[in-house]
Design a protein around this motif. Structure first.
Motif, short mmCIF file in Angstrom:
data_model
loop_
_atom_site.label_atom_id
_atom_site.label_comp_id
_atom_site.label_asym_id
_atom_site.label_seq_id
_atom_site.Cartn_x
_atom_site.Cartn_y
_atom_site.Cartn_z
N ASP A 41 0.85 -1.19 0.00
CA ASP A 41 0.00 0.00 0.00
C ASP A 41 0.88 1.24 0.00
O ASP A 41 1.29 1.72 1.07
CB ASP A 41 -0.92 0.00 1.22
N PRO A 42 1.19 1.78 -1.18
CA PRO A 42 2.05 2.97 -1.26
C PRO A 42 1.44 4.19 -0.56
O PRO A 42 2.15 5.17 -0.30
CB PRO A 42 2.17 3.23 -2.77
N ARG A 43 0.14 4.15 -0.24
CA ARG A 43 -0.51 5.29 0.39
C ARG A 43 -0.25 5.38 1.89
O ARG A 43 -0.57 6.40 2.52
CB ARG A 43 -2.02 5.21 0.15
N LEU A 44 0.32 4.34 2.46
CA LEU A 44 0.58 4.35 3.90
C LEU A 44 1.52 5.49 4.28
O LEU A 44 2.47 5.79 3.55
CB LEU A 44 1.19 3.02 4.34
N GLY A 45 1.28 6.07 5.43
CA GLY A 45 2.13 7.13 5.93
C GLY A 45 3.36 6.59 6.63
O GLY A 45 3.53 5.37 6.79
N ARG A 46 4.21 7.50 7.07
CA ARG A 46 5.45 7.11 7.73
C ARG A 46 5.34 7.10 9.25
O ARG A 46 6.32 6.79 9.94
CB ARG A 46 6.58 8.05 7.29
N VAL A 47 4.17 7.44 9.77
CA VAL A 47 3.95 7.42 11.22
C VAL A 47 3.11 6.20 11.56
O VAL A 47 1.99 6.04 11.05
CB VAL A 47 3.23 8.70 11.69
#
Length: 211
Positions: A49-55
């Motif tokens: 899921d490239p939409r996932l955030g980094r937090v």
């Protein structure tokens, strides 16, 4: 069985993502097969899921219990998944793992591949995320894992600080789409059609021998 087939070197492209517990199971089963066959494994980057955030947010177990995923069936399916992992000697701690963007982890893996350290790098990433619940979007975590995999500390730092190997990650993802590798892990043996990477070792051994 034709012995020349068994002894011929196979090239296996593995399309996988660090976030996928099936990729961890698939790697361990592939490791079992590789011990007795001539297999050249190339790890390829695919983001679930490239939409996932980094937090980090909810745990993988909490995500799986969402009605949009497994809902009420989550507890039983998670137990089954953990049991499959345990059978391969893996601790899949889905109550600790928190899905985050895996793009930088893939960039680090691409760097490791260039240095001949891809296999050990992907192992460290999988253990860190699925067993230890580490934040694999955190550059400090990736720095430590890169060093553990035998990569030069200064070079790992430079890779993580910039955008190096991003084009290679994107190229792998385009290649996966072009090949029709729509799930992870997917295996491509000697340039053939994608197959599931979660196969029992005896099935994988037969596939490598018969291709």
């Amino acid at each position: 069985m034709n012995s020349s087939r068994v002894n011929r070197m196979r090239r296996v492209d593995v399309y996988a993502d660090v976030l996928c517990p099936w990729s961890f199971i698939g790697k361990r089963r592939l490791d079992t097969v590789r011990a007795g066959m001539r297999v050249d494994v190339r790890w390829r980057s695919v983001e679930l899921d490239p939409r996932l955030g980094r937090v980090p947010g909810r745990t993988a177990a909490q995500e799986m219990a969402d009605p949009a995923w497994w809902g009420d069936a989550a507890a039983a399916r998670i137990a089954d998944l953990r049991a499959l992992g345990a059978a391969e000697g893996l601790a899949l701690n889905l109550h600790l793992a928190r899905p985050v963007n895996s793009f930088d982890a893939h960039r680090l893996l691409q760097f490791a591949a260039e240095r001949g350290r891809a296999d050990v790098m992907v192992e460290h990433l999988l253990v860190a995320y699925h067993t230890d619940g580490a934040d694999i979007a955190d550059p400090r975590v990736l720095q430590r894992l890169g060093e553990r995999a035998g990569l030069p500390a200064a070079e790992v730092m430079t890779v993580l600080a910039g955008n190096a190997y991003a084009t290679r990650v994107r190229a792998d993802e385009r290649d996966a789409a072009d090949r029709g590798a729509t799930s992870v892990p997917s295996l491509v043996i000697d340039g053939g059609s994608p197959i599931s990477g979660v196969q029992p070792p005896e099935v994988l051994r037969r596939l490598f021998a018969d291709q």
